[in-house]
Design a protein around this motif. Structure first.
Motif, mmCIF file in Angstrom:
data_model
loop_
_atom_site.group_PDB
_atom_site.id
_atom_site.type_symbol
_atom_site.label_atom_id
_atom_site.label_comp_id
_atom_site.label_asym_id
_atom_site.label_seq_id
_atom_site.Cartn_x
_atom_site.Cartn_y
_atom_site.Cartn_z
ATOM 1 N N UNK A 7 -2.505 -12.496 -7.697
ATOM 2 C CA UNK A 7 -2.126 -12.598 -9.101
ATOM 3 C C UNK A 7 -3.279 -12.220 -10.013
ATOM 4 N N UNK A 8 -4.493 -12.639 -9.681
ATOM 5 C CA UNK A 8 -5.643 -12.390 -10.551
ATOM 6 C C UNK A 8 -6.137 -10.948 -10.483
ATOM 7 N N UNK A 9 -5.475 -10.133 -9.673
ATOM 8 C CA UNK A 9 -5.822 -8.712 -9.596
ATOM 9 C C UNK A 9 -4.687 -7.890 -10.223
ATOM 10 N N UNK A 10 -4.179 -8.402 -11.328
ATOM 11 C CA UNK A 10 -3.005 -7.783 -11.943
ATOM 12 C C UNK A 10 -3.300 -6.479 -12.678
ATOM 13 N N UNK A 11 -4.558 -6.251 -13.023
ATOM 14 C CA UNK A 11 -4.904 -5.023 -13.741
ATOM 15 C C UNK A 11 -4.798 -3.831 -12.795
ATOM 16 N N UNK A 12 -4.205 -2.749 -13.278
ATOM 17 C CA UNK A 12 -4.098 -1.557 -12.453
ATOM 18 C C UNK A 12 -2.748 -1.401 -11.790
ATOM 19 N N UNK A 13 -1.790 -2.197 -12.204
ATOM 20 C CA UNK A 13 -0.416 -2.089 -11.722
ATOM 21 C C UNK A 13 -0.275 -2.231 -10.208
ATOM 22 N N UNK A 14 -0.775 -3.296 -9.592
ATOM 23 C CA UNK A 14 -0.475 -3.526 -8.178
ATOM 24 C C UNK A 14 1.001 -3.902 -8.046
ATOM 25 N N UNK A 15 1.577 -3.718 -6.892
ATOM 26 C CA UNK A 15 2.986 -4.037 -6.705
ATOM 27 C C UNK A 15 3.163 -5.507 -6.343
ATOM 28 N N UNK A 16 4.007 -6.191 -7.107
ATOM 29 C CA UNK A 16 4.389 -7.571 -6.800
ATOM 30 C C UNK A 16 5.857 -7.631 -6.382
ATOM 31 N N UNK A 17 6.410 -6.492 -6.006
ATOM 32 C CA UNK A 17 7.832 -6.440 -5.705
ATOM 33 C C UNK A 17 8.200 -7.315 -4.506
ATOM 34 N N UNK A 18 7.294 -7.428 -3.536
ATOM 35 C CA UNK A 18 7.565 -8.229 -2.339
ATOM 36 C C UNK A 18 6.983 -9.637 -2.425
ATOM 37 N N UNK A 19 6.296 -9.949 -3.534
ATOM 38 C CA UNK A 19 5.714 -11.275 -3.673
ATOM 39 C C UNK A 19 4.355 -11.222 -4.327
ATOM 40 N N UNK A 20 3.744 -12.394 -4.471
ATOM 41 C CA UNK A 20 2.468 -12.505 -5.165
ATOM 42 C C UNK A 20 1.649 -13.622 -4.523
#
Length: 296
Positions: free
Chosen positions: A9-22
């Motif tokens: 969650x804290x690496x949210x910058x740069x548009x990582x994918x959270x589609x499968x979870x976080x």
């Protein structure tokens, strides 16, 4: 299970994918709220609050995602929050840190307070729609090289494996209370699934029967300083730089259960994961029909 590693969650910058979870886990985090002397500020309650913020933001973005397919591939759909699996592996640090200021008897009396905080977080997640909980108990803390190095001043307090007996006793009592909490939550909420996983037994079996599983060193750290029997020095830990006698890694980490005095090696974690995925260490037992179960 054919799922990707979860982005933090804290690496949210740069548009990582959270589609499968976080992933909300944080190094050295505790169940109890952090304080001025804490190693990590992201205690369990903070992580739960971060989840609530995450869910709120996803629901804000979903209407936009429907119109913008570029966003759609980065965030989960709303139904995932109820259908998803909420996994927990926390509490080890609460016990470890407590031994620096409390006696064993004080810790045994204090454990219910820790789990009350955990229960509060679980119920807050339930209010947010979570229904499927996968909860690990804590491992044999007395078998970690760091704890042995810090608390082995009296050899009579070590067990037959060389582990600190009172640390493992505290872990067992913690697990008894945690198991009871899981059963209580399952009975209290008819629409939830609470799975309790016995990590303590898996890790204890690995340490005591390490040769059987292909390991040569059950206790000594692979990456550290000081050599046998522990290869651990809290003044010169794995990854520490700037000294003439820097900690170094062993040549074959797959022969070691422990990596750096605190964490297990990748080979040991692979073994632990394989045992979890047999379903034999879960309560209630995992259905034999689950496609990810391993036959070992």
């Amino acid at each position: 299970m054919e799922l990707p590693f979860l982005n933090p969650y804290l690496d949210s910058i740069g548009m990582p994918s959270f589609q499968k979870g976080c992933n909300f886990a944080a190094s050295a985090s505790t169940i109890l709220p952090s304080h001025a002397g804490s190693t990590c500020p992201f205690s369990f309650g903070v992580q739960v609050d971060q989840f609530v913020r995450f869910k709120t933001r996803v629901l804000e973005l979903l209407p936009t995602a429907t119109a913008n397919k570029k966003i759609e591939k980065y965030i989960p759909v709303e139904s995932f929050f109820q259908k998803g699996l909420y996994m927990f592996d926390i509490g080890q640090n609460d016990l470890t840190f407590a031994f620096y200021s409390k006696s064993l008897d004080e810790i045994l009396l204090w454990i219910p307070n820790v789990l009350l905080e955990f229960e509060t977080g679980i119920k807050k997640l339930y209010d947010q729609g979570a229904r499927n909980f996968w909860i690990h108990n804590t491992g044999p803390q007395g078998c970690l090289p760091r704890n042995i190095a810090e608390f082995q001043t009296d050899p009579s307090k070590l067990d037959e494996l060389g582990c600190v007996s009172f640390h493992n006793e505290a872990a067992r009592v913690f697990n008894l209370h945690l198991h009871a909490l899981c059963e209580r939550l399952q009975n209290e909420y008819a629409d939830v699934n609470v799975t309790y996983v016995d990590i303590f037994t898996i890790k204890s079996n690995l340490i005591s029967n390490h040769f059987q599983y292909g390991f040569k060193e059950p206790i000594m750290a692979c990456c550290g300083y000081g050599g046998p029997p522990l290869n651990y020095d809290n003044r010169n830990t794995c990854g520490h730089t700037g000294t003439s006698a820097a900690a170094k890694a062993c040549s074959n980490s797959s022969e070691y259960v422990n990596w750096d005095g605190i964490h297990f090696t990748e080979a040991a974690n692979q073994h632990i994961a394989s045992q979890i995925l047999t379903g034999k260490y879960s309560d209630p037992p995992v259905s034999d029909e689950m496609p990810f179960l391993l036959k070992i």
